[in-house]
Enzyme design. Structure first.
Site, PDB file in Angstrom:
ATOM      1  N   CYS A 176       9.899  -9.143   0.069  1.00  0.00           N
ATOM      2  CA  CYS A 176       8.497  -8.805   0.330  1.00  0.00           C
ATOM      3  C   CYS A 176       7.604 -10.005  -0.005  1.00  0.00           C
ATOM      4  CB  CYS A 176       8.130  -7.605  -0.534  1.00  0.00           C
ATOM      5  SG  CYS A 176       6.392  -7.138  -0.467  1.00  0.00           S
ATOM      6  N   ASN A 177       6.776 -10.399   0.942  1.00  0.00           N
ATOM      7  CA  ASN A 177       5.893 -11.553   0.725  1.00  0.00           C
ATOM      8  C   ASN A 177       4.867 -11.271  -0.361  1.00  0.00           C
ATOM      9  OD1 ASN A 177       6.097 -13.703   3.247  1.00  0.00           O
ATOM     10  ND2 ASN A 177       6.823 -11.664   3.734  1.00  0.00           N
ATOM     11  N   THR A 178       4.312 -10.051  -0.358  1.00  0.00           N
ATOM     12  CA  THR A 178       3.287  -9.709  -1.346  1.00  0.00           C
ATOM     13  C   THR A 178       3.888  -9.754  -2.756  1.00  0.00           C
ATOM     14  OG1 THR A 178       2.389  -8.218   0.352  1.00  0.00           O
ATOM     15  CG2 THR A 178       1.458  -8.048  -1.857  1.00  0.00           C
TER      16      THR A 178
ATOM     17  N   GLU B 227       4.583  -0.043  11.947  1.00  0.00           N
ATOM     18  CA  GLU B 227       5.127   1.237  11.474  1.00  0.00           C
ATOM     19  C   GLU B 227       4.820   2.391  12.420  1.00  0.00           C
ATOM     20  OE1 GLU B 227       4.481   1.810   7.265  1.00  0.00           O
ATOM     21  OE2 GLU B 227       5.804   0.106   6.850  1.00  0.00           O
TER      22      GLU B 227
ATOM     23  N   TYR C  22       2.569  -2.361  -0.247  1.00  0.00           N
ATOM     24  CA  TYR C  22       2.111  -3.137  -1.395  1.00  0.00           C
ATOM     25  C   TYR C  22       0.921  -4.022  -1.017  1.00  0.00           C
ATOM     26  CZ  TYR C  22       6.276  -2.224  -4.379  1.00  0.00           C
ATOM     27  OH  TYR C  22       7.245  -1.664  -5.173  1.00  0.00           O
ATOM     28  N   GLY C  23       0.844  -4.378   0.246  1.00  0.00           N
ATOM     29  CA  GLY C  23      -0.163  -5.347   0.718  1.00  0.00           C
ATOM     30  C   GLY C  23      -1.584  -5.099   0.238  1.00  0.00           C
TER      31      GLY C  23
ATOM     32  N   ASP D 286      12.322  -4.914  -1.783  1.00  0.00           N
ATOM     33  CA  ASP D 286      11.196  -4.910  -0.848  1.00  0.00           C
ATOM     34  C   ASP D 286      10.313  -3.707  -1.133  1.00  0.00           C
ATOM     35  OD1 ASP D 286       9.710  -5.817   1.475  1.00  0.00           O
ATOM     36  OD2 ASP D 286      10.435  -4.015   2.460  1.00  0.00           O
ATOM     37  N   SER D 287       9.094  -3.765  -0.621  1.00  0.00           N
ATOM     38  CA  SER D 287       8.187  -2.639  -0.784  1.00  0.00           C
ATOM     39  C   SER D 287       8.608  -1.434   0.066  1.00  0.00           C
ATOM     40  CB  SER D 287       6.770  -3.070  -0.401  1.00  0.00           C
ATOM     41  OG  SER D 287       6.749  -3.533   0.924  1.00  0.00           O
TER      42      SER D 287
ATOM     43  N   CYS E 239       4.930 -12.062   6.385  1.00  0.00           N
ATOM     44  CA  CYS E 239       5.045 -10.631   6.095  1.00  0.00           C
ATOM     45  C   CYS E 239       6.324 -10.114   6.735  1.00  0.00           C
ATOM     46  CB  CYS E 239       3.833  -9.883   6.657  1.00  0.00           C
ATOM     47  SG  CYS E 239       3.939  -8.089   6.467  1.00  0.00           S
ATOM     48  N   THR E 240       7.026  -9.263   6.012  1.00  0.00           N
ATOM     49  CA  THR E 240       8.306  -8.724   6.496  1.00  0.00           C
ATOM     50  C   THR E 240       8.212  -8.076   7.884  1.00  0.00           C
ATOM     51  OG1 THR E 240       7.728  -6.721   5.267  1.00  0.00           O
ATOM     52  CG2 THR E 240       9.318  -8.235   4.246  1.00  0.00           C
ATOM     53  N   HIS E 241       7.076  -7.460   8.170  1.00  0.00           N
ATOM     54  CA  HIS E 241       6.956  -6.677   9.405  1.00  0.00           C
ATOM     55  C   HIS E 241       6.638  -7.515  10.648  1.00  0.00           C
ATOM     56  CE1 HIS E 241       6.820  -3.460   6.542  1.00  0.00           C
ATOM     57  NE2 HIS E 241       6.497  -2.535   7.428  1.00  0.00           N
TER      58      HIS E 241
HETATM   59  N1  I24 Z   1       8.924   0.485  11.075  1.00  0.00           N
HETATM   60  C1  I24 Z   1       8.647   0.292   9.801  1.00  0.00           C
HETATM   61  N2  I24 Z   1       8.298   1.253   8.944  1.00  0.00           N
HETATM   62  C2  I24 Z   1       8.217   2.518   9.372  1.00  0.00           C
HETATM   63  C3  I24 Z   1       8.837   1.732  11.523  1.00  0.00           C
HETATM   64  C4  I24 Z   1       8.484   2.799  10.693  1.00  0.00           C
HETATM   65  N3  I24 Z   1       8.507   3.938  11.430  1.00  0.00           N
HETATM   66  C5  I24 Z   1       8.838   3.578  12.691  1.00  0.00           C
HETATM   67  N4  I24 Z   1       9.042   2.249  12.744  1.00  0.00           N
HETATM   68  N5  I24 Z   1       7.877   3.491   8.536  1.00  0.00           N
HETATM   69  O1  I24 Z   1       8.746  -0.961   9.311  1.00  0.00           O
HETATM   70  C6  I24 Z   1       7.471   3.217   7.178  1.00  0.00           C
HETATM   71  C7  I24 Z   1       7.332   4.426   6.374  1.00  0.00           C
HETATM   72  N6  I24 Z   1       8.578   5.168   6.332  1.00  0.00           N
HETATM   73  C8  I24 Z   1       9.735   4.337   5.971  1.00  0.00           C
HETATM   74  C9  I24 Z   1      11.003   5.138   5.830  1.00  0.00           C
HETATM   75  O2  I24 Z   1      10.815   6.215   4.950  1.00  0.00           O
HETATM   76  C10 I24 Z   1       9.694   7.039   5.243  1.00  0.00           C
HETATM   77  C11 I24 Z   1       8.431   6.262   5.394  1.00  0.00           C
HETATM   78  C12 I24 Z   1       9.317  -1.981  10.088  1.00  0.00           C
HETATM   79  C13 I24 Z   1      10.720  -2.167   9.670  1.00  0.00           C
HETATM   80  C14 I24 Z   1      11.421  -3.227  10.373  1.00  0.00           C
HETATM   81  C15 I24 Z   1      12.839  -3.368   9.944  1.00  0.00           C
HETATM   82  C16 I24 Z   1       9.370   1.458  13.920  1.00  0.00           C
HETATM   83  C17 I24 Z   1      10.744   0.887  13.869  1.00  0.00           C
HETATM   84  C18 I24 Z   1      11.874   1.682  13.995  1.00  0.00           C
HETATM   85  C19 I24 Z   1      13.158   1.142  13.969  1.00  0.00           C
HETATM   86  C20 I24 Z   1      13.315  -0.223  13.796  1.00  0.00           C
HETATM   87  C21 I24 Z   1      12.204  -1.040  13.656  1.00  0.00           C
HETATM   88  C22 I24 Z   1      10.925  -0.471  13.660  1.00  0.00           C
HETATM   89  F1  I24 Z   1      11.707   2.999  14.147  1.00  0.00           F
HETATM   90  F2  I24 Z   1       9.866  -1.237  13.508  1.00  0.00           F
HETATM   91  N1  DGL Z   2       6.673  -6.106   2.602  1.00  0.00           N
HETATM   92  C1  DGL Z   2       5.272  -6.443   2.706  1.00  0.00           C
HETATM   93  C2  DGL Z   2       5.109  -7.958   2.817  1.00  0.00           C
HETATM   94  O1  DGL Z   2       5.970  -8.667   3.273  1.00  0.00           O
HETATM   95  C3  DGL Z   2       4.618  -5.764   3.865  1.00  0.00           C
HETATM   96  C4  DGL Z   2       4.498  -4.279   3.699  1.00  0.00           C
HETATM   97  C5  DGL Z   2       3.638  -3.873   2.532  1.00  0.00           C
HETATM   98  O2  DGL Z   2       2.405  -4.118   2.542  1.00  0.00           O
HETATM   99  O3  DGL Z   2       4.208  -3.369   1.580  1.00  0.00           O
HETATM  100  O4  DGL Z   2       4.090  -8.469   2.407  1.00  0.00           O
END
Ligand code: I24
Ligand code: DGL
Length: 270
Positions: A72-74, A151, A41-42, A9-10, A184-186
């Site tokens: 990852c969908n992208t 995020e 990646y999107g 995944d991305s 999309c994964t999110h």
């Molecule tokens: N959810 C995602 N990515 C993040 C986040 C998040 N921060 C808080 N939450 N950060 O994706 C991305 C960048 N980070 C990643 C880790 O390394 C450093 C950089 C959604 C993932 C879903 C499985 C909110 C959050 C959380 C716990 C569970 C779910 C969630 F804190 F969305």
């Molecule tokens: N994992 C990507 C997807 O499912 C979403 C996050 C990204 O843009 O990298 O398309």
């Protein structure tokens, strides 16, 4: 077969797919690699997504995986076909399973698809949908604000509803739609907010869940299931901070995520 299933995944979003895999295939061992350092990646150009994805695949192939899941969908949109041709193991992306599931549930044959800019631009979902059935109307829409929204951690509540409602306005007008693919994964984290905005009548399809079903079916068909008694020890690799990865993984997964390692991706591919 006692070899792990590889998941790429991305970043951390693919954990939504890994979680479903663990639920549906509790005996199987996963090796997950998330390219958190270069996420998202999107919005990236196609050739970049391809290069990054191939680098991840190289890493996992050295771990002797028996199957590759592109969570990852992208990355699926841009690399699935090529990887299926190139690798000798089964390669499963998230797009076909999502498309198939949507066709199963739609009654009006009007299907919506949302995803990142890359996924929507690639037209991979409409192509997959039309490949299965030619009598469909598809409405697709890029939602570039959704990944940053998830995020930020604020995926429900008024601010989230506002963004989701504004973004989905063009789809909402389209009253024939009875099915919406979360491409999309999110986006599964936004399900409740999306339902509030779109109304309860729309069927929401999470591609990741459908993908786990497909992986399970292919494993049985190809007879590559693990049939021994050991408990799986999943491994998680990230190109970014292992501490942040661990924090998110442990909030999201039902399984305590212990084995996390940071890796540097070798950019000098042969
Ligand atoms: N959810 C995602 N990515 C993040 C986040 C998040 N921060 C808080 N939450 N950060 O994706 C991305 C960048 N980070 C990643 C880790 O390394 C450093 C950089 C959604 C993932 C879903 C499985 C909110 C959050 C959380 C716990 C569970 C779910 C969630 F804190 F969305
Ligand atoms: N994992 C990507 C997807 O499912 C979403 C996050 C990204 O843009 O990298 O398309």
């Amino acid at each position: 077969m006692d070899q792990p299933i590889g998941v790429i995944d991305s970043g951390v979003g693919g954990l939504t797919v890994a979680r479903e895999l663990m639920r549906q295939l509790p005996k199987e061992q996963l090796i997950y690699l998330g390219d958190t350092l270069r996420c998202p990646y999107g919005p990236r150009p196609q050739e970049e997504v391809i290069r990054f994805t191939l680098e991840m695949v190289d890493f996992l192939m050295e771990k002797k995986i028996k199957m590759l899941v592109i969570a990852c969908n992208t990355a699926t949109a841009y690399t699935l076909e090529r990887l299926q041709q190139q690798l000798e193991i089964p390669v499963i992306g998230v797009i076909e399973p999502g498309a198939r599931a949507a066709i199963k549930v739609t009654q009006t044959k009007h299907i919506g698809v949302i995803g990142t800019e890359g996924t929507i631009q690639s037209k991979a979902y409409p192509i997959a949908l039309h490949h299965i059935s030619s009598e469909l109307s598809i409405f697709d829409l890029a939602c570039p604000k959704f990944v940053p929204l998830v995020e930020s951690g604020a995926f429900s509540g008024m601010a989230a509803e506002q963004i989701v409602s504004e973004t989905l306005a063009p789809i909402k007008q389209y009253t024939m739609l009875d099915t919406l693919i979360l491409g999309c994964t999110h986006y599964p984290l936004l399900t409740e907010t999306i339902k509030k905005v779109m109304g309860d009548r729309i069927e929401i399809i999470a591609s990741g869940t459908e993908t786990a079903r497909e992986v399970s079916a292919i494993m049985s068909y190809q007879q590559i299931n693990y049939e021994g008694e050991r408990l799986p020890e999943h491994r998680f690799y990230t190109t970014g901070s292992p501490g942040l990865f661990e924090h998110i993984a442990n909030q999201w997964m039902d399984y305590p995520v212990k084995y996390i390692e940071q890796i540097a991706i070798d950019q000098t591919r042969k």
